[in-house]
Design an enzyme around this catalytic site. Sequence first.
Site, PDB file in Angstrom:
ATOM      1  NE  ARG A  99     -11.806  15.234  18.638  1.00 11.67           N
ATOM      2  CZ  ARG A  99     -12.861  14.525  18.217  1.00 11.67           C
ATOM      3  NH1 ARG A  99     -13.501  13.734  19.048  1.00 11.67           N
ATOM      4  NH2 ARG A  99     -13.273  14.632  16.960  1.00 11.67           N
ATOM      5  CG  ASP A 159     -22.926  18.323  16.338  1.00  7.40           C
ATOM      6  OD1 ASP A 159     -22.365  18.828  15.350  1.00  7.40           O
ATOM      7  OD2 ASP A 159     -23.086  17.097  16.473  1.00  7.40           O
ATOM      8  CE  LYS A 176     -15.899  19.555  15.964  1.00  2.39           C
ATOM      9  NZ  LYS A 176     -15.984  18.354  15.115  1.00  2.39           N
ATOM     10  CG  ASN A 177     -18.240  20.113  12.633  1.00  7.11           C
ATOM     11  OD1 ASN A 177     -17.146  19.621  12.940  1.00  7.11           O
ATOM     12  ND2 ASN A 177     -19.346  19.830  13.281  1.00  7.11           N
ATOM     13  CB  CYS A 186     -17.448  11.871  18.602  1.00  2.98           C
ATOM     14  SG  CYS A 186     -16.829  13.512  18.952  1.00  2.98           S
ATOM     15  NE  ARG A 219     -19.472   9.650  13.806  1.00  7.75           N
ATOM     16  CZ  ARG A 219     -18.947  10.862  13.987  1.00  7.75           C
ATOM     17  NH1 ARG A 219     -17.981  11.016  14.870  1.00  7.75           N
ATOM     18  NH2 ARG A 219     -19.355  11.900  13.315  1.00  7.75           N
TER      19      ARG A 219
HETATM   20  C1  EPZ Z   1     -20.869  15.752  10.812  1.00  6.99           C
HETATM   21  O1  EPZ Z   1     -20.476  14.389  11.024  1.00  6.99           O
HETATM   22  C2  EPZ Z   1     -20.246  16.535  11.965  1.00  6.99           C
HETATM   23  N1  EPZ Z   1     -18.815  16.345  11.943  1.00  6.99           N
HETATM   24  C3  EPZ Z   1     -20.808  15.990  13.275  1.00  6.99           C
HETATM   25  O2  EPZ Z   1     -20.314  16.806  14.325  1.00  6.99           O
HETATM   26  C4  EPZ Z   1     -22.315  16.098  13.287  1.00  6.99           C
HETATM   27  O3  EPZ Z   1     -22.804  15.456  14.435  1.00  6.99           O
HETATM   28  C5  EPZ Z   1     -22.892  15.383  12.046  1.00  6.99           C
HETATM   29  O4  EPZ Z   1     -22.305  15.889  10.845  1.00  6.99           O
HETATM   30  C6  EPZ Z   1     -24.393  15.558  11.931  1.00  6.99           C
HETATM   31  O5  EPZ Z   1     -24.743  16.892  11.918  1.00  6.99           O
HETATM   32  C7  EPZ Z   1     -18.060  17.041  11.063  1.00  6.99           C
HETATM   33  O6  EPZ Z   1     -18.527  17.816  10.247  1.00  6.99           O
HETATM   34  C8  EPZ Z   1     -16.584  16.810  11.137  1.00  6.99           C
HETATM   35  P1  EPZ Z   1     -23.166  12.320   9.066  1.00  6.99           P
HETATM   36  P2  EPZ Z   1     -20.664  13.293   9.892  1.00  6.99           P
HETATM   37  O7  EPZ Z   1     -22.427  11.614   8.003  1.00  6.99           O
HETATM   38  O8  EPZ Z   1     -20.633  13.936   8.554  1.00  6.99           O
HETATM   39  C9  EPZ Z   1     -24.641   7.816   9.127  1.00  6.99           C
HETATM   40  C10 EPZ Z   1     -19.313  17.290  16.391  1.00  6.99           C
HETATM   41  O9  EPZ Z   1     -19.692  17.073  17.554  1.00  6.99           O
HETATM   42  N2  EPZ Z   1     -23.681   7.517   8.046  1.00  6.99           N
HETATM   43  O10 EPZ Z   1     -24.033  13.441   8.676  1.00  6.99           O
HETATM   44  O11 EPZ Z   1     -19.742  12.213  10.189  1.00  6.99           O
HETATM   45  C11 EPZ Z   1     -23.970   8.175  10.464  1.00  6.99           C
HETATM   46  O12 EPZ Z   1     -23.593   7.038  11.189  1.00  6.99           O
HETATM   47  C12 EPZ Z   1     -19.468  16.195  15.319  1.00  6.99           C
HETATM   48  O13 EPZ Z   1     -18.816  18.354  15.979  1.00  6.99           O
HETATM   49  C13 EPZ Z   1     -23.724   6.263   7.465  1.00  6.99           C
HETATM   50  O14 EPZ Z   1     -24.510   5.399   7.848  1.00  6.99           O
HETATM   51  O15 EPZ Z   1     -22.145  12.809  10.181  1.00  6.99           O
HETATM   52  C14 EPZ Z   1     -25.069   8.969  11.155  1.00  6.99           C
HETATM   53  O16 EPZ Z   1     -25.971   8.124  11.788  1.00  6.99           O
HETATM   54  C15 EPZ Z   1     -19.920  14.907  15.877  1.00  6.99           C
HETATM   55  N3  EPZ Z   1     -22.827   5.996   6.463  1.00  6.99           N
HETATM   56  C16 EPZ Z   1     -25.742   9.684   9.983  1.00  6.99           C
HETATM   57  O17 EPZ Z   1     -25.376   8.982   8.779  1.00  6.99           O
HETATM   58  C17 EPZ Z   1     -21.944   6.934   5.997  1.00  6.99           C
HETATM   59  O18 EPZ Z   1     -21.171   6.636   5.067  1.00  6.99           O
HETATM   60  C18 EPZ Z   1     -25.359  11.158   9.826  1.00  6.99           C
HETATM   61  O19 EPZ Z   1     -23.988  11.246   9.917  1.00  6.99           O
HETATM   62  C19 EPZ Z   1     -21.921   8.212   6.601  1.00  6.99           C
HETATM   63  C20 EPZ Z   1     -22.810   8.496   7.620  1.00  6.99           C
END
Ligand code: EPZ
Length: 435
Positions: free
Chosen positions: A414, A321, A35-36, A130, A137
């Site tokens: 999803r 995840d 998916k990702n 999510c 987020r």
């Molecule tokens: C990706 O989300 C995945 N989603 C998520 O999978 C996964 O949990 C996550 O990476 C971590 O591995 C997709 O690829 C579509 P991050 P992403 O930005 O990129 C903070 C699933 O279940 N942050 O790496 O959105 C954020 O709040 C999903 O398949 C900021 O603060 O995650 C988090 O605490 C859920 N500001 C941390 O960074 C920003 O601008 C890491 O989030 C961006 C992120």
Amino acid sequence: MYTRKLFVFRSLTMPKFVINGGKPLNGTISVKGAKNAALKIFPVALMTEEPILVSNLPEIEDVKRAKEMLVALGHEVEELGGGKARLQYKNKTCVNLPADLVKKFRASIMFVGPLLATCGEVNFPHPGGCVIGAGTRPIDMFLDGFVKMGAVIETQEKYYRLTANKLKGANIFFPKVTVTGTESLMTTACLAEGITILKNCAMEPEIVALADFLISVGAKIQGAGTSVIKIQGVKNLGGGEYKIIPDRIEAGTFAIMAAASNNGEVLIEDCMPEHLEALWALFDRIGVKYKLGGSSIKISPAKKLLACDVTTHEYPGFATDLQSPYTVLMTQAEGLCLVHEAIYDRRLLFTDMLTQMGANIIMADPHRVVVQGPTILHGRKSASTDLRAGISLIIAALIAQGQTEIENIYQIDRGYEKIEERLQGLGADIERINN
Ligand code: EPZ
């Protein structure tokens, strides 16, 4: 969160899973495309006038939303069947991301950069997806990166308008490791003028796969898969073929599910075990009986499972995840362990439903729970609050005594293709009830 009345109305009309637990799981299950990884290719179609042929696409709701987004922006998605599709650029691109779609999936943010790079303008509401992290987020690291590349941002009530004459290369340091932040700025920088250096990048295999595809259609990228990525902007990108890599989170979820039910032989095929080293290191300590093949994982019943602490971490550490399925596994292991969810502060809330099923879990704080096992779980009514919590409730239901009903299963659809049919193939007693 749902209001009571809405919950009752919805649960009367929404499909649900009904599961009778305690059945041994035996047989073979194959892993679908990630998916990702799949979600990140659709925005790239905005950056080339050539067709992109995508294969091994999972048939999941989030991918359907990404296709709808691309079509809503004026492009063509030709379904070729069997997980294949041709993405074709059309002559005029709309620059307004439809709110109803953006609200449905977090990865909609990936469409922002390519529109900014090709049209110099994009308007969009705050992305959904999510509810697992602080409030809605944040996207601050995306916005900071676009500003560094020369974009101007106007915001009004969580609605963003970004404009830029010509994006320029920039040096960008991510204060926190972010997966889509890395992917979005890496992709966008391919059409920016000059050199972009991204530091403290995420290193997930999906990022390497995306970079390899972009390079295959003419981008100049170095260092994907490491914490420093260098991109030399080019005038335009070509077309090409992209086969989605296997979903390591699905493979890990099935391995944990088989270990937790611990009552049959399960072979997981069409996967890349090398993407899950953190899980195997844990399995060694817990005492799970497993055998890795080149593209398969075999799980066999173990005498007993031992509790083991875990902390989620960016790749190659233990994936957040996989935390929810792992927490269910720990309800069946002997002893006490600490599950530390270090990435998100709302991803442990689902343990409340496990406790209602009979698990012994204490929440120490929003990032930590203590699990005491083994406990017998009992089936009951529940609802899937997000994608990974949903699949974890299915795992809990498969090992529970009695019947479980899981509502709000759109969240599970999803990210998991036809999950009930594939689990029935392993002997699970699970049914989708469409009211
Ligand atoms: C990706 O989300 C995945 N989603 C998520 O999978 C996964 O949990 C996550 O990476 C971590 O591995 C997709 O690829 C579509 P991050 P992403 O930005 O990129 C903070 C699933 O279940 N942050 O790496 O959105 C954020 O709040 C999903 O398949 C900021 O603060 O995650 C988090 O605490 C859920 N500001 C941390 O960074 C920003 O601008 C890491 O989030 C961006 C992120």
